[in-house]
Each structure stands twice: as structure tokens, then as C-alpha cells.
Design an enzyme around this catalytic site. Structure first.
Site, PDB file in Angstrom:
ATOM      1  N   GLU A  77       0.801  -1.217   0.000  1.00 53.96           N
ATOM      2  CA  GLU A  77       0.000   0.000   0.000  1.00 53.96           C
ATOM      3  C   GLU A  77       0.838   1.272   0.000  1.00 53.96           C
ATOM      4  O   GLU A  77       0.310   2.364  -0.206  1.00 53.96           O
ATOM      5  CB  GLU A  77      -0.943  -0.012   1.205  1.00 53.96           C
ATOM      6  CG  GLU A  77      -2.053  -1.058   1.059  1.00 53.96           C
ATOM      7  CD  GLU A  77      -2.960  -1.163   2.270  1.00 53.96           C
ATOM      8  OE1 GLU A  77      -2.610  -0.581   3.319  1.00 53.96           O
ATOM      9  OE2 GLU A  77      -4.007  -1.821   2.168  1.00 53.96           O
ATOM     10  N   GLU A 108       7.485 -21.789   7.408  1.00 56.01           N
ATOM     11  CA  GLU A 108       7.954 -20.937   8.503  1.00 56.01           C
ATOM     12  C   GLU A 108       9.066 -21.589   9.321  1.00 56.01           C
ATOM     13  O   GLU A 108       9.700 -20.938  10.145  1.00 56.01           O
ATOM     14  CB  GLU A 108       6.805 -20.574   9.431  1.00 56.01           C
ATOM     15  CG  GLU A 108       6.278 -21.713  10.284  1.00 56.01           C
ATOM     16  CD  GLU A 108       5.243 -21.227  11.290  1.00 56.01           C
ATOM     17  OE1 GLU A 108       5.450 -21.494  12.483  1.00 56.01           O
ATOM     18  OE2 GLU A 108       4.252 -20.586  10.879  1.00 56.01           O
TER      19      GLU A 108
END
Length: 271
Positions: A77, A108
Site C-alpha cells: 500500500e 515458517e
């Protein structure tokens, strides 16, 4: 870990909808107060980031699962909001971009992969890596921070448990202790909300410090839809007192609000 401790609520499946919603909301109300306690840590991290970015540094977020997705959202953004290059703030998620939509098993758990994911960007000691991990124990994040730190990059983190391995790996840890989740262990809830709030604070304050906001306006935003074009035209009209038609013409010529206002001012002075 506090984020894994049992919920304050039980027999959730027996609750009516109103009670579920009210109880979730009551838990959510505690999150901003937890973030408030971490403001000194956030301030210290932001100050260091700005110093480096003013010299050409970049900001990398690394994380897995919800934490990684939140980093990708915040990074993605920044270009449309502040008109910065797409690679100035970079969100990297364990398992690659495909993991944004679909979980990648065991991604992960690889302590070496985060630094490998950063390497194509040719990191320098002006760059910053922020590890995002609600648990504070994600190997992908710990390994990435350790290797980034060894390479001379600035390191920070956003975690939701105190005294975590991730926090120990970061020079500037941000610890927002949000407590047990409404659904036990579901850290996409309060912990995720806290992480989102902190990332908002970090990226917004950094961009303001870098001069990407004037007054309270996003003067460098990209004009990628009708809503933003309309907002930009109104900003130009207000700033230099011109008609809508002229404002739209200036935006078409110069590309964004800042350049439109500056271009108009310079044209008027030269005449």
C-alpha cells in the site's frame, strides 16, 4: 506463551451470535491499549529507520502466515498511497507470494530461507528488516533477523509475547502483549490486529518523516482510480484556487498533486 494461553471465554459453540460478537469486540478493545504501551519502542525503531531511508535505505518486512500477509499488505500500500517505488518497502512471506492465499506447509520452519528471499534485492547496511511474528518464535523470522544483523542491516520486530527469541534477535524489538485470544491460539485476531496497528504506525510515520505528506494530504499518491483522481483534483483546486477543469489538466500534465501544484506555481512565476 501468552498468546497460546486459554481464552477467557469457554463453550463458544453454545453462545448466541450477539454474545459472540460482543465478546470478540470486548477483547478487541484491549488491543489499542496494548499498542500504546509499546509506543516508546515503536518511536525508537521509526527514528532509526528514517535516518537510514533518508540516505537511500529500504524497509523489508519478513513473516509467516498471518504475520507475513500483514507485512505484504502494508508494503504493497505504500506505492499507491505515497508514490514511492515498489521496492522501497518490501513485504516477504515465508513460502513466497503463493502463501498469501494458501498456506505453505512448514515454510515458517526454515531458518535460512528469509535471508535467501532478501538476497535478490541486494541488501545493504542502509536497509532495515522488521520481523513480524505473533508468537515470537518463528524460525523463518529468527533466522532472517540474525543473518540481516550479521550483514549490518538494522533489525526490528513486532511480536505479541514478551521475551521472545525474535525480540532477542532484533536490535529494536516492539513487543505488544495482547494476551489470550478469544479462540485459544488464534493469533490472526487480537495479535493480528495489534500487528496491523503497529505496521500502520511505522510506515505512516516513516513516510511523513520522509516528506511524503503535506499538511495532512497524500500529495504524492498515485492516481489509479476515479476516486483518487477526484480527491486529487479537489486538493489541487483548494491549494492553488483554480477551476476543476484546470486542476484536472494540471494533474494530467504533472501526474500527481505535488507536481501539479509546484508546476503551476513555477509556470505562473516564470510568466
Amino acid at each position: 506463551m501468552i498468546t497460546e494461553t486459554p481464552s477467557h471465554y469457554d463453550h463458544l459453540e453454545q453462545m448466541p451470535v450477539h454474545e459472540l460478537l460482543t465478546s470478540i469486540n470486548n477483547e478487541d478493545k484491549t488491543v489499542p491499549l496494548a499498542v500504546e504501551k509499546a509506543i516508546p519502542q515503536i518511536e525508537a525503531l521509526v527514528t532509526e529507520i528514517v535516518t537510514r531511508m533518508q540516505q537511500g535505505g529500504r524497509l523489508f518486512y519478513i513473516g509467516a502466515g498471518t504475520s507475513g500477509r500483514l507485512g505484504v499488505v502494508d508494503a504493497s500500500e505504500c506505492p499507491p498511497t505515497y508514490g514511492v517505488p515498489f521496492d522501497l518497502v518490501v513485504g516477504i512471506i515465508a513460502g513466497g507470494d503463493g502463501a498469501i492465499r494458501k498456506a505453505v506447509e512448514f515454510a515458517e520452519d526454515d531458518a535460512e530461507q528469509a535471508w535467501k528471499d532478501i538476497m535478490p534485492y541486494n541488501p545493504t547496511d542502509l536497509d532495515t528488516v522488521i520481523g513480524i511474528a505473533a508468537s515470537g518464535r518463528t524460525p523463518y523470522v529468527i533466522g532472517g533477523l540474525n543473518q540481516a544483523r550479521e550483514a549490518g542491516l538494522l533489525t526490528g520486530c513486532v511480536v505479541c509475547n514478551p521475551g521472545s527469541a525474535v525480540a532477542q534477535a532484533a536490535e529494536f524489538p516492539v513487543e505488544v502483549v495482547t494476551g489470550p485470544e478469544f479462540v485459544t491460539g488464534s493469533t490472526r485476531m487480537k495479535a493480528g490486529t495489534a500487528q496491523k496497528l503497529v505496521l500502520n504506525m511505522i510506515s505512516t510515520s516513516v513516510m511523513i518523516q520522509l516528506g511524503k505528506v503535506k499538511g495532512n494530504k497524500m500529495v504524492d499518491m498515485q492516481l489509479t482510480n476515479i476516486k483518487l483522481q477526484d480527491r486529487a483534483a479537489k486538493m489541487v483546486m483548494s491549494e492553488i484556487n483554480v477551476s476543476r477543469e484546470m486542476a484536472e489538466g494540471l494533474l494530467a500534465k504533472y501526474g500527481n498533486v505535488r507536481n501539479a501544484v509546484d508546476g503551476f506555481t513555477n509556470e505562473r512565476q516564470s510568466n
